[in-house]
Design an enzyme around this catalytic site. Sequence first.
Site, PDB file in Angstrom:
ATOM      1  N   LYS A 156     -10.757  -9.385 -14.455  1.00 46.59           N
ATOM      2  CA  LYS A 156     -10.853  -9.962 -13.115  1.00 46.59           C
ATOM      3  C   LYS A 156     -10.001  -9.206 -12.080  1.00 46.59           C
ATOM      4  CE  LYS A 156     -11.445 -14.412 -11.117  1.00 46.59           C
ATOM      5  NZ  LYS A 156     -11.750 -15.799 -11.457  1.00 46.59           N
ATOM      6  N   THR A 157      -8.723  -9.030 -12.396  1.00 53.77           N
ATOM      7  CA  THR A 157      -7.864  -8.342 -11.427  1.00 53.77           C
ATOM      8  C   THR A 157      -8.220  -6.855 -11.356  1.00 53.77           C
ATOM      9  OG1 THR A 157      -6.175  -8.240 -13.157  1.00 53.77           O
ATOM     10  CG2 THR A 157      -5.909  -9.936 -11.477  1.00 53.77           C
ATOM     11  N   PHE A 173       0.812  -1.228   0.000  1.00 51.04           N
ATOM     12  CA  PHE A 173       0.000   0.000   0.000  1.00 51.04           C
ATOM     13  C   PHE A 173       0.835   1.263   0.000  1.00 51.04           C
ATOM     14  CE2 PHE A 173      -2.257  -3.189   2.703  1.00 51.04           C
ATOM     15  CZ  PHE A 173      -3.149  -3.608   1.738  1.00 51.04           C
ATOM     16  N   GLY A 232       0.253  -7.167  -5.347  1.00 51.05           N
ATOM     17  CA  GLY A 232      -1.092  -7.719  -5.263  1.00 51.05           C
ATOM     18  C   GLY A 232      -2.047  -7.335  -6.380  1.00 51.05           C
ATOM     19  N   GLY A 249      -5.439   1.404  -9.687  1.00 50.30           N
ATOM     20  CA  GLY A 249      -5.165   0.909  -8.335  1.00 50.30           C
ATOM     21  C   GLY A 249      -5.640   1.852  -7.253  1.00 50.30           C
ATOM     22  N   GLU A 250      -5.668   3.125  -7.526  1.00 54.70           N
ATOM     23  CA  GLU A 250      -5.909   4.078  -6.451  1.00 54.70           C
ATOM     24  C   GLU A 250      -7.182   4.908  -6.593  1.00 54.70           C
ATOM     25  OE1 GLU A 250      -1.752   4.941  -6.866  1.00 54.70           O
ATOM     26  OE2 GLU A 250      -1.559   5.206  -4.716  1.00 54.70           O
ATOM     27  N   LYS A 289      -5.744   2.949 -18.264  1.00 56.04           N
ATOM     28  CA  LYS A 289      -5.548   3.885 -17.159  1.00 56.04           C
ATOM     29  C   LYS A 289      -5.169   3.131 -15.897  1.00 56.04           C
ATOM     30  CE  LYS A 289      -8.341   7.842 -18.491  1.00 56.04           C
ATOM     31  NZ  LYS A 289      -9.508   8.662 -18.132  1.00 56.04           N
ATOM     32  N   GLN A 325      -9.162  -4.661  -8.000  1.00 58.28           N
ATOM     33  CA  GLN A 325      -8.528  -3.416  -7.561  1.00 58.28           C
ATOM     34  C   GLN A 325      -9.566  -2.401  -7.115  1.00 58.28           C
ATOM     35  OE1 GLN A 325      -5.478  -2.945 -10.929  1.00 58.28           O
ATOM     36  NE2 GLN A 325      -4.546  -2.116  -9.122  1.00 58.28           N
TER      37      GLN A 325
HETATM   38 MO1  MOS Z   1       1.147   3.435  -3.812  1.00 63.14          MO
HETATM   39  S1  MOS Z   1       0.649   4.618  -2.240  1.00 63.14           S
HETATM   40  O1  MOS Z   1       1.585   4.396  -5.030  1.00 63.14           O
HETATM   41  O2  MOS Z   1       2.129   2.211  -3.397  1.00 63.14           O
END
Ligand code: MOS
Length: 751
Positions: free
Chosen positions: A646-647, A253, A480, A717-718, A714, A651
């Site tokens: 799926k992944t 993270f 992950g 993840g965040e 794009k 996320q």
């Molecule tokens: Mo992330 S906070 O860019 O590992």
Amino acid sequence: MSQEMTVRPAIGKAVERVDGRLKVTGGARYAAEFKVAGITYGVLVMSTIGNGRIRSIDTGAALSASGVLAVITHLNAPRLSFPERPHTVDDYVAPAFGRSLPVLQDDTIYFNGQPVAIVVAETLEQAEYAATLVRVVYEERKPVTSLEAEMARAFPPQEGVGEKPPGRPADVVRGDPQALSKAEAVVDETYTIPIEHHNPMELLSTIAEWSGDKLTLHDKTQWVPNTQMHVAIVFGIPEEDVHVICPFIGGAFGSSLRPWSHPVVAAMAARMVRRPVKLVVTRKQMFSSHGHRPYTVQRVALGATRKGQLTAIVHEGTAQTSLYEENTENLVNATRMLYASPNCITKYRLVRGNVQTPLYMRAPGECSGVFALDSALDELAYKLKIDPLEIRIRNHAAADPENGLPWSSKSLLECYRRGAETFGWSRRTMEPRSMRDGRNLIGLGMATATYPMYRFPSSARARIFSDGTAVVQSSASDMGPGTWTTMKVIGAEALAMDLSRVRSELGDSTLPKAAVHGGSATTASVGSAVHEACLAARAKLLALASNDGRSPLHGTSAEQLDVADGRIFLKNDRARGETYNDILRRHGLDSIEATVESKPGDEREKFSMHAFGAQFIEVRVDSELGVLRVSRVVSVCGGGRIMNEKTARSQLIGGVVGGLGMALMEETVMDHRMGRFVNSSLAEYHVPVNADIPAIETFFVEERDDHVNPLGAKGIGEVSYVGVAAAVANAVFHATGKRVRRLPITLDKLL
Ligand code: MOS
């Protein structure tokens, strides 16, 4: 061979994680799990004061304890060379400017829980016991750990910021600086976010082993080549002499974006005892061994017309940093681009404290900033009696308000529409406390999410074998999100081979240099490199065939050809062609390979590139007890082209879970008298568990982006974290009429 491929055997399908089985069967080897002959164990001794210096250290008792091989302190540690700026590649991963903690180099104590010694012994138990025998006498000064108390000493970030886009300039003024005072309606509030720790499952760990002057590190890291470079600089040895291995990460993270003290200390210890050393930072030590989401205080003032059109935005964010580095993040950046307002002022300030240097944590900056901004916008909506979704639609920015650039793609209005529809937003009644289910007050809230799209230089290699298989390689990490799988998927598509015939390899510094595994940029950076390496390898095969009189493709050119299923053929005569294997075998080659360094072009100067989304959240608050449960979440975003359905979906779900932790549970509590965290365990630092998580519906809206990177993908993840805390706070207000402006939203704040 045409660059536009007609076959898409892999991308966009729902592909199982290639490492899934290894992970659930224990076959995946994490840093501390590698078997190394002759291993010894290191245990850190941490400072128990928050500010001051070491007067003396008595290591005698520890040294004479059984099994102890060495006790290393600043008194006997080798002098190392800590670089001023260990991170050199890009803005995102160079948050902190200054000298990284010169561990075991002198007697200065910057923060509580700073390493002051390492004990090395034959067994872990012997090292743990001996570590309790190290006696340190300190000269103690009062630690300074409260941001609020030090607010008067806030200063604009000085070093290394604002140099390149996106930049974190201290002050930005757009339009009329007096606009707020002229607005028809104003909301002006302060929002506070406490220190939070990443708390991944896997602890920071390193196994360090020297062979002569060459060092091998099994280290948990989100950036293999950077750990390699950092350790090489610190020890003054060539980069090639440091081999970093990190095939799997048990969550991070952001906590392992930069190398902290432990790999250096492990390597130092291994050199001194002339044996390999394993160092695993304990859960408690994790709270001071890596950075954290910084404590922030943010003032957001919004001015608007009676119809809810924003006319002024003021966002002043102040964040804590350490004594020796300036950590910055995008605390106020999203405010400059998220909503259309002709006038906007952002201010960014830092305050020093006796803490470890903070570091990016789960959608850093945007997550904190949008909590404040989208809470304030919700407050404005109630003030003007406008639906909170409607006020966001009215302030939708058709182009980037900060620089006027067109978006590379943006489907935010579609996210609002489809999210609202799926969630059932239209059933919401406007008044707080107006929706109930028995004793439970029901609240519906929403917020906008956004995250900038980064792409960093990265290298990858593709190798096609004569047995009909291929491998794609890069030194990337996978904490992950599914990089193992995504690299394979991208490779299979670019090579036009069946997925089952393509492998991926990552997490080793002998592989081509990868960008940081962070900033939601791995697919954009490493994925683009894999894609380009595969095309380059294919082009080499074609050149072999085209120049070979024995090949059915002799004399053909790329434009005439297509590929499918490991075979190159003429577009207008599919029967005329041959397989990759045919070409390799005829030339007596076992394999053919290409390594490519892939870089962004000038697209960032022409387009503003961000992901957008929205989160809709329902909460139920017990009207008598204040107990708060999140009962429903809909999270929707535009993710460009989806590599692996799926992944990718996982996320988005993970983002919501992390966001709910931030909204409702996570807080590291500082005892300002000692400058020490009081809840440094998972029993007292709460993260969401399955029982806390309701049904989460996540989906992507169709989005095509031809500019963001060669894959059109794009980073996702965040973005799904970003609006969650605000959406929860907004839902809580709708349920209860209480506006909580200090995270986390615990029940004491609702009584
Ligand atoms: Mo992330 S906070 O860019 O590992």
